[in-house]
Design a protein around this motif. Sequence first.
Motif, mmCIF file in Angstrom:
data_model
loop_
_atom_site.group_PDB
_atom_site.id
_atom_site.type_symbol
_atom_site.label_atom_id
_atom_site.label_comp_id
_atom_site.label_asym_id
_atom_site.label_seq_id
_atom_site.Cartn_x
_atom_site.Cartn_y
_atom_site.Cartn_z
ATOM 1 N N VAL A 127 0.837 -1.201 0.000
ATOM 2 C CA VAL A 127 0.000 0.000 0.000
ATOM 3 C C VAL A 127 0.872 1.251 0.000
ATOM 4 N N LYS A 128 1.968 1.211 0.732
ATOM 5 C CA LYS A 128 2.890 2.351 0.800
ATOM 6 C C LYS A 128 3.849 2.401 -0.399
ATOM 7 N N ARG A 129 3.654 1.465 -1.357
ATOM 8 C CA ARG A 129 4.492 1.376 -2.548
ATOM 9 C C ARG A 129 5.966 1.135 -2.215
ATOM 10 N N VAL A 130 6.176 0.365 -1.164
ATOM 11 C CA VAL A 130 7.538 -0.068 -0.828
ATOM 12 C C VAL A 130 7.854 -1.296 -1.684
ATOM 13 N N SER A 131 8.999 -1.311 -2.328
ATOM 14 C CA SER A 131 9.389 -2.453 -3.162
ATOM 15 C C SER A 131 10.370 -3.352 -2.423
ATOM 16 N N ALA A 132 10.507 -4.580 -2.922
ATOM 17 C CA ALA A 132 11.479 -5.508 -2.333
ATOM 18 C C ALA A 132 12.900 -4.953 -2.454
ATOM 19 N N LYS A 133 13.169 -4.246 -3.554
ATOM 20 C CA LYS A 133 14.494 -3.636 -3.718
ATOM 21 C C LYS A 133 14.747 -2.587 -2.634
ATOM 22 N N ASP A 134 13.696 -1.829 -2.278
ATOM 23 C CA ASP A 134 13.844 -0.822 -1.219
ATOM 24 C C ASP A 134 14.216 -1.487 0.109
ATOM 25 N N VAL A 135 13.568 -2.617 0.387
ATOM 26 C CA VAL A 135 13.822 -3.320 1.654
ATOM 27 C C VAL A 135 15.255 -3.846 1.691
ATOM 28 N N VAL A 136 15.707 -4.456 0.575
ATOM 29 C CA VAL A 136 17.086 -4.968 0.531
ATOM 30 C C VAL A 136 18.083 -3.828 0.693
ATOM 31 N N GLY A 137 17.803 -2.699 0.047
ATOM 32 C CA GLY A 137 18.681 -1.543 0.169
ATOM 33 C C GLY A 137 18.759 -1.024 1.588
ATOM 34 N N GLU A 138 17.607 -0.995 2.274
ATOM 35 C CA GLU A 138 17.579 -0.518 3.662
ATOM 36 C C GLU A 138 18.401 -1.424 4.571
ATOM 37 N N VAL A 139 18.207 -2.733 4.423
ATOM 38 C CA VAL A 139 18.955 -3.685 5.259
ATOM 39 C C VAL A 139 20.446 -3.624 4.945
ATOM 40 N N SER A 140 20.794 -3.469 3.666
ATOM 41 C CA SER A 140 22.213 -3.384 3.274
ATOM 42 C C SER A 140 22.894 -2.178 3.901
ATOM 43 N N ARG A 141 22.130 -1.108 4.065
ATOM 44 C CA ARG A 141 22.718 0.104 4.667
ATOM 45 C C ARG A 141 22.864 -0.006 6.180
ATOM 46 N N THR A 142 22.061 -0.844 6.816
ATOM 47 C CA THR A 142 22.085 -0.932 8.283
ATOM 48 C C THR A 142 23.008 -2.036 8.809
ATOM 49 N N VAL A 143 23.229 -3.074 8.025
ATOM 50 C CA VAL A 143 24.102 -4.171 8.482
ATOM 51 C C VAL A 143 25.561 -3.721 8.387
ATOM 52 N N PRO A 144 26.328 -3.831 9.454
ATOM 53 C CA PRO A 144 27.741 -3.399 9.429
ATOM 54 C C PRO A 144 28.548 -4.195 8.408
ATOM 55 N N VAL A 145 29.371 -3.493 7.667
ATOM 56 C CA VAL A 145 30.231 -4.129 6.656
ATOM 57 C C VAL A 145 31.509 -4.590 7.341
ATOM 58 N N PRO A 146 31.887 -5.855 7.199
ATOM 59 C CA PRO A 146 33.088 -6.341 7.885
ATOM 60 C C PRO A 146 34.363 -5.787 7.264
ATOM 61 N N VAL A 147 35.390 -5.710 8.073
ATOM 62 C CA VAL A 147 36.728 -5.334 7.608
ATOM 63 C C VAL A 147 37.536 -6.618 7.481
ATOM 64 N N VAL A 148 37.943 -6.928 6.258
ATOM 65 C CA VAL A 148 38.677 -8.162 6.004
ATOM 66 C C VAL A 148 40.129 -7.822 5.714
ATOM 67 N N ARG A 149 41.016 -8.344 6.556
ATOM 68 C CA ARG A 149 42.451 -8.090 6.365
ATOM 69 C C ARG A 149 43.006 -9.052 5.320
ATOM 70 N N ASP A 150 44.153 -8.666 4.744
ATOM 71 C CA ASP A 150 44.758 -9.474 3.691
ATOM 72 C C ASP A 150 45.041 -10.901 4.139
ATOM 73 N N ASN A 151 45.450 -11.070 5.389
ATOM 74 C CA ASN A 151 45.784 -12.418 5.846
ATOM 75 C C ASN A 151 44.553 -13.253 6.162
ATOM 76 N N GLN A 152 43.337 -12.653 6.050
ATOM 77 C CA GLN A 152 42.112 -13.406 6.299
ATOM 78 C C GLN A 152 41.427 -13.821 4.998
ATOM 79 N N ARG A 153 41.977 -13.396 3.868
ATOM 80 C CA ARG A 153 41.353 -13.722 2.587
ATOM 81 C C ARG A 153 41.690 -15.136 2.172
#
Length: 329
Positions: free
Chosen positions: A303-329
Amino acid sequence: MEDEYDLSDLSEFKPAPLIEKIIANIEKVIVGKTEVIRQVLTGALANSHVLLEDVPGTGKTMLARALAATIDCTFKRVQFTPDLLPMDITGTMIYNPADSSFSFKRGPVFTNIFLADEINRATPRTQSSLLEVMEERQISIDGAAFNIPKVFFVLATQNPVEQHGTYPLPEAQLDRFLLKLSMGYPDRSHEREMLTARKGGNPLAALRPIVSRKEFRLIQQYIADKVTISPEILDYILSLADGLRQHRDLVLGPSPRASIALMGAARAWACLNARNYVIPDDVKILAEPVFAHRLILQPHAMVKRVSAKDVVGEVSRTVPVPVVRDNQR
């Protein structure tokens, strides 16, 4: 039908030059859509399938034909219609009166690249005939199983505008597609380039194979064996999936198959970017095309015209992005 290749020795294999050649060859026909080409190739290299949803005339069929012409493999196209039967896709048993025996006549799905054009025009019964072959890589007819080629890629298209005479794909079918993409219109300069190229005829006719089927299989095997993904990246994928499953605007979040799909897509995307390890950006870029088509929205969100893409984008912005060091790859 399928050659058996020795894929065991990948120590000296370099996939990057081959991938660059594939993309460059397809771009002779599909102009100004490098990102879409790369994402479709990601689906094929991840040994999975892609759904293209866009209006007619944007180059969906042309992209599939260009990919098949580039890889030197077999290609079959089926126009899905309401009267199409499952046996028209998978094949059927044929009676031989000479010796009173039955033999299997293979359908068009026994190929390397299968284009399911306007898949949502076929009935649910016909759509479901692709479920087994897309997931298990075999066709079961009268109690017998028939394997399809090792290189097998389904590229399905559907038109989002026309709804008359169509049957929306069920969730189980959508879940079989690694990515759902849209071609979109070209910008003015690229469309001009396209018109200029067309003055001399269809550029697809001039395409020649530049990668063998064996080389394509080697790239797929390289991704499976050599492209690594760290525990931190795996936790990042799980956090994205958990965030979506708990989101207020969703009835249904991504399944475990969706998490596996995102991991596979990220590894293929890393290989396309000349890396043998996955970084967080690979996951973030692919989260929307991998997850969005697998989600079901709450009525209040629609009803609010929220799309699935909007939801994925919102969650992607709120979940912390990990820091991966070279020796962990």
